[in-house]
Design an enzyme around this catalytic site. Structure first.
Site, PDB file in Angstrom:
ATOM      1  N   ARG A  23      41.696  45.828  45.252  1.00 41.80           N
ATOM      2  CA  ARG A  23      40.878  44.707  45.184  1.00 41.80           C
ATOM      3  C   ARG A  23      41.041  43.757  46.336  1.00 41.80           C
ATOM      4  NH1 ARG A  23      40.151  39.407  45.393  1.00 41.80           N
ATOM      5  NH2 ARG A  23      42.187  39.314  44.297  1.00 41.80           N
ATOM      6  N   ASP A  24      42.306  43.044  46.207  1.00 41.17           N
ATOM      7  CA  ASP A  24      42.530  42.254  47.011  1.00 41.17           C
ATOM      8  C   ASP A  24      42.692  42.805  48.569  1.00 41.17           C
ATOM      9  OD1 ASP A  24      42.950  39.698  48.227  1.00 41.17           O
ATOM     10  OD2 ASP A  24      44.762  39.098  46.758  1.00 41.17           O
TER      11      ASP A  24
ATOM     12  N   HIS B 281      51.498  35.436  43.210  1.00 44.37           N
ATOM     13  CA  HIS B 281      50.612  35.925  44.048  1.00 44.37           C
ATOM     14  C   HIS B 281      50.810  35.380  45.272  1.00 44.37           C
ATOM     15  CE1 HIS B 281      46.461  38.060  44.597  1.00 44.37           C
ATOM     16  NE2 HIS B 281      46.476  37.237  45.695  1.00 44.37           N
TER      17      HIS B 281
ATOM     18  N   ASN C 118      48.278  40.642  50.940  1.00 45.98           N
ATOM     19  CA  ASN C 118      49.405  40.433  50.043  1.00 45.98           C
ATOM     20  C   ASN C 118      50.797  40.883  50.600  1.00 45.98           C
ATOM     21  OD1 ASN C 118      46.637  41.119  48.515  1.00 45.98           O
ATOM     22  ND2 ASN C 118      47.756  39.589  47.252  1.00 45.98           N
TER      23      ASN C 118
ATOM     24  N   CYS D 241      41.959  37.557  53.043  1.00 43.84           N
ATOM     25  CA  CYS D 241      41.056  36.789  52.220  1.00 43.84           C
ATOM     26  C   CYS D 241      39.844  36.735  53.183  1.00 43.84           C
ATOM     27  CB  CYS D 241      41.560  35.690  51.829  1.00 43.84           C
ATOM     28  SG  CYS D 241      40.252  34.914  50.499  1.00 43.84           S
TER      29      CYS D 241
ATOM     30  N   HIS E 259      50.595  35.845  49.682  1.00 40.30           N
ATOM     31  CA  HIS E 259      50.040  36.754  50.685  1.00 40.30           C
ATOM     32  C   HIS E 259      51.473  36.346  51.953  1.00 40.30           C
ATOM     33  CE1 HIS E 259      45.931  37.971  49.964  1.00 40.30           C
ATOM     34  NE2 HIS E 259      46.128  36.893  48.768  1.00 40.30           N
TER      35      HIS E 259
HETATM   36  P1  HMG Z   1      25.724  32.006  45.244  1.00 37.58           P
HETATM   37  O1  HMG Z   1      25.214  32.580  46.570  1.00 37.58           O
HETATM   38  O2  HMG Z   1      26.125  30.447  45.348  1.00 37.58           O
HETATM   39  O3  HMG Z   1      24.822  32.248  43.907  1.00 37.58           O
HETATM   40  O4  HMG Z   1      27.117  32.695  45.068  1.00 37.58           O
HETATM   41  P2  HMG Z   1      23.860  33.009  43.500  1.00 37.58           P
HETATM   42  O5  HMG Z   1      23.794  32.712  41.888  1.00 37.58           O
HETATM   43  O6  HMG Z   1      22.473  32.236  44.219  1.00 37.58           O
HETATM   44  O7  HMG Z   1      23.889  34.347  44.100  1.00 37.58           O
HETATM   45  C1  HMG Z   1      23.545  34.779  45.288  1.00 37.58           C
HETATM   46  C2  HMG Z   1      23.021  36.313  45.058  1.00 37.58           C
HETATM   47  O8  HMG Z   1      24.234  37.180  44.599  1.00 37.58           O
HETATM   48  C3  HMG Z   1      21.892  36.678  44.396  1.00 37.58           C
HETATM   49  O9  HMG Z   1      21.136  37.746  44.812  1.00 37.58           O
HETATM   50  C4  HMG Z   1      22.651  37.079  42.936  1.00 37.58           C
HETATM   51  O10 HMG Z   1      21.861  37.874  42.230  1.00 37.58           O
HETATM   52  C5  HMG Z   1      23.837  37.602  43.434  1.00 37.58           C
HETATM   53  P3  HMG Z   1      19.722  37.568  45.452  1.00 37.58           P
HETATM   54  O11 HMG Z   1      18.973  36.922  44.309  1.00 37.58           O
HETATM   55  O12 HMG Z   1      19.960  36.658  46.570  1.00 37.58           O
HETATM   56  O13 HMG Z   1      19.482  38.985  45.819  1.00 37.58           O
HETATM   57  N1  HMG Z   1      24.944  37.766  42.483  1.00 37.58           N
HETATM   58  C6  HMG Z   1      25.637  38.594  42.042  1.00 37.58           C
HETATM   59  N2  HMG Z   1      25.486  40.013  42.304  1.00 37.58           N
HETATM   60  C7  HMG Z   1      26.404  41.028  41.760  1.00 37.58           C
HETATM   61  N3  HMG Z   1      27.375  40.323  40.951  1.00 37.58           N
HETATM   62  C8  HMG Z   1      27.521  39.392  40.722  1.00 37.58           C
HETATM   63  C9  HMG Z   1      26.686  38.281  41.349  1.00 37.58           C
HETATM   64  N4  HMG Z   1      26.519  37.001  41.239  1.00 37.58           N
HETATM   65  C10 HMG Z   1      25.586  36.482  41.885  1.00 37.58           C
HETATM   66  N5  HMG Z   1      28.389  38.878  39.982  1.00 37.58           N
HETATM   67  C11 HMG Z   1      28.991  33.634  43.671  1.00 37.58           C
HETATM   68  C12 HMG Z   1      28.213  32.598  44.124  1.00 37.58           C
HETATM   69  C13 HMG Z   1      30.009  33.025  43.116  1.00 37.58           C
HETATM   70  C14 HMG Z   1      28.417  34.771  43.078  1.00 37.58           C
HETATM   71  C15 HMG Z   1      29.499  34.011  45.121  1.00 37.58           C
HETATM   72  O14 HMG Z   1      30.016  33.017  45.894  1.00 37.58           O
HETATM   73  C16 HMG Z   1      30.420  35.056  44.987  1.00 37.58           C
HETATM   74  O15 HMG Z   1      30.344  36.259  44.550  1.00 37.58           O
HETATM   75  N6  HMG Z   1      31.866  34.867  45.804  1.00 37.58           N
HETATM   76  C17 HMG Z   1      32.745  35.959  45.426  1.00 37.58           C
HETATM   77  C18 HMG Z   1      33.943  35.396  46.613  1.00 37.58           C
HETATM   78  C19 HMG Z   1      35.125  36.550  46.631  1.00 37.58           C
HETATM   79  O16 HMG Z   1      34.967  37.642  45.813  1.00 37.58           O
HETATM   80  N7  HMG Z   1      35.943  36.223  47.013  1.00 37.58           N
HETATM   81  C20 HMG Z   1      37.138  36.894  47.230  1.00 37.58           C
HETATM   82  C21 HMG Z   1      37.904  37.076  45.796  1.00 37.58           C
HETATM   83  S1  HMG Z   1      39.086  35.466  45.430  1.00 37.58           S
HETATM   84  C22 HMG Z   1      40.427  36.071  46.306  1.00 37.58           C
HETATM   85  O17 HMG Z   1      40.662  36.941  46.886  1.00 37.58           O
HETATM   86  C23 HMG Z   1      41.498  35.113  45.895  1.00 37.58           C
HETATM   87  C24 HMG Z   1      42.738  35.875  44.976  1.00 37.58           C
HETATM   88  O18 HMG Z   1      43.179  37.180  45.650  1.00 37.58           O
HETATM   89  C25 HMG Z   1      43.724  34.622  44.799  1.00 37.58           C
HETATM   90  C26 HMG Z   1      44.374  34.235  46.146  1.00 37.58           C
HETATM   91  O19 HMG Z   1      44.871  35.020  46.902  1.00 37.58           O
HETATM   92  O20 HMG Z   1      44.010  33.018  46.276  1.00 37.58           O
HETATM   93  C27 HMG Z   1      42.199  36.073  43.636  1.00 37.58           C
HETATM   94 MG    MG Z   2      44.726  37.154  47.043  1.00 37.46          MG
END
Ligand code: HMG
Ligand code: MG
Length: 300
Positions: A13-14, A206, A248, A239, A208
């Site tokens: 995933r990450d 966690h 990571n 990220c 990086h």
């Molecule tokens: P948004 O654009 O503000 O919200 O996104 P929305 O509700 O308007 O959704 C936009 C579009 O996405 C829409 O589609 C939704 O239907 C669809 P459209 O109508 O335009 O065709 N949608 C989805 N589709 C599939 N699955 C879903 C979903 N939700 C909405 N669950 C939102 C807000 C939170 C959805 C967006 O910003 C998002 O998905 N962000 C994810 C970002 C991400 O994954 N980042 C990486 C992970 S975090 C990380 O790596 C850190 C970590 O490792 C720890 C660290 O190191 O810090 C964990």
């Molecule tokens: Mg991370």
């Protein structure tokens, strides 16, 4: 019996989420299966996020459907909202990961809302995950620094940790999203979090490795009593919302360190070295793991 440390392998995933070139679901499935077979108790396999935001994770359902589940292995998925939770439930994941940030600026960039809004959005997600009998984990991005706002106050990390605990999180990840933290800072943040929850069973590190501090940070966290760490095979990743952040800390490096400390993980380092070589070949890049490279050369 040596003391046990839980390693959560987050490479699928990450690690992979940051790859520009879309990888076949079959490769992701093989990666998850090989990691589970290597003995990881917990593999962070997929996320159910918007494919517009993170295209590489669009096939989470197919990946979960294709894996051969090992009894006892916890397969986790990141979930940003109720839509994501529905995907995670349908895919029968074992653990749901909600993810917020200790930095306002990063919260906006990563999930397009404020910290407070994100917590409110996670409330029904957390309740439904618990209702379904799943484990719940809360990841706190930018716990040691933010690419947009710079310094992050310790109090901001503790605030989010407290909210996550109130939502019923079984585990809290103190995440150094951009790999800028140093050992003394890790100790300061963890001691503060340790005042509201048990560091030995409820908190993970966690890290990086952008600035090469991750192993030192793990030692510092071990010293504070933390016994859960996240790492990524071959040091995959970065990220998408933190420019320049590298992957990571590499799992091979962490396993080598822990072995030297006389700590047990139940993970087969030799198998992980092979997986690291294989997945690096699949994405066309050499491994970022120093121990992985050295051990692979020794075998050749
Ligand atoms: P948004 O654009 O503000 O919200 O996104 P929305 O509700 O308007 O959704 C936009 C579009 O996405 C829409 O589609 C939704 O239907 C669809 P459209 O109508 O335009 O065709 N949608 C989805 N589709 C599939 N699955 C879903 C979903 N939700 C909405 N669950 C939102 C807000 C939170 C959805 C967006 O910003 C998002 O998905 N962000 C994810 C970002 C991400 O994954 N980042 C990486 C992970 S975090 C990380 O790596 C850190 C970590 O490792 C720890 C660290 O190191 O810090 C964990
Ligand atoms: Mg991370």
């Amino acid at each position: 019996m040596s003391e046990y440390v839980k390693i959560v392998e987050v490479g699928p995933r990450d690690g992979l989420q940051n790859e520009k070139q879309f990888l076949d679901s079959a490769v992701k499935i093989e990666l998850v299966d090989r990691l589970a077979a290597a003995g990881f108790p917990n593999v962070e396999a997929v996320s159910f996020v918007s494919p517009k935001w993170v295209p590489q994770m669009a096939d989470g359902a197919q990946v979960m459907d294709g894996i051969a589940r090992r009894p006892g292995t916890i397969y986790s998925a990141l979930v940003p909202n109720m839509r994501g939770l529905e995907g995670a439930l349908a895919a029968r994941v074992d653990e749901v990961v909600i993810f917020g940030a200790a930095s306002e600026a990063f919260s906006q960039r990563n999930i397009n809302c404020s910290i407070a809004e994100s917590i409110a959005r996670f409330e029904p997600v957390a309740a439904a995950a618990k209702q379904a009998g799943l484990r719940l984990r809360g990841s706190i991005s930018c716990s040691l620094g933010c690419p947009y706002q710079g310094e992050v106050p310790v109090g901001a990390v503790v605030d989010v940790a407290e909210r996550f605990l109130q939502l019923g999180c079984d585990e809290i990840d103190v995440a150094d999203t951009i790999g800028v933290g140093t050992a003394a800072q890790v100790a300061r943040v963890l001691r503060a979090v340790g005042r509201i929850t048990d560091l030995g069973t409820r908190v993970s590190g966690h890290f990086h490795d952008t600035y090469g501090q991750a192993l030192a940070n793990i030692l510092s966290a071990l010293d504070c009593g933390v016994r859960i760490f996240h790492s990524s095979v071959a040091g995959l990743g970065g990220c998408p919302y933190a420019k320049g952040a590298t992957g990571n800390v590499a799992t091979e490096d962490v396993l080598y360190l822990l072995q030297g400390q006389g700590l047990s993980t139940g993970v087969n380092l030799d198998a992980v070295v092979d997986i690291g070589q294989w997945i690096s070949g699949q994405i066309g890049r050499p491994t970022s793991s120093r121990a992985g490279r050295a051990l692979a050369l020794k075998k050749a």
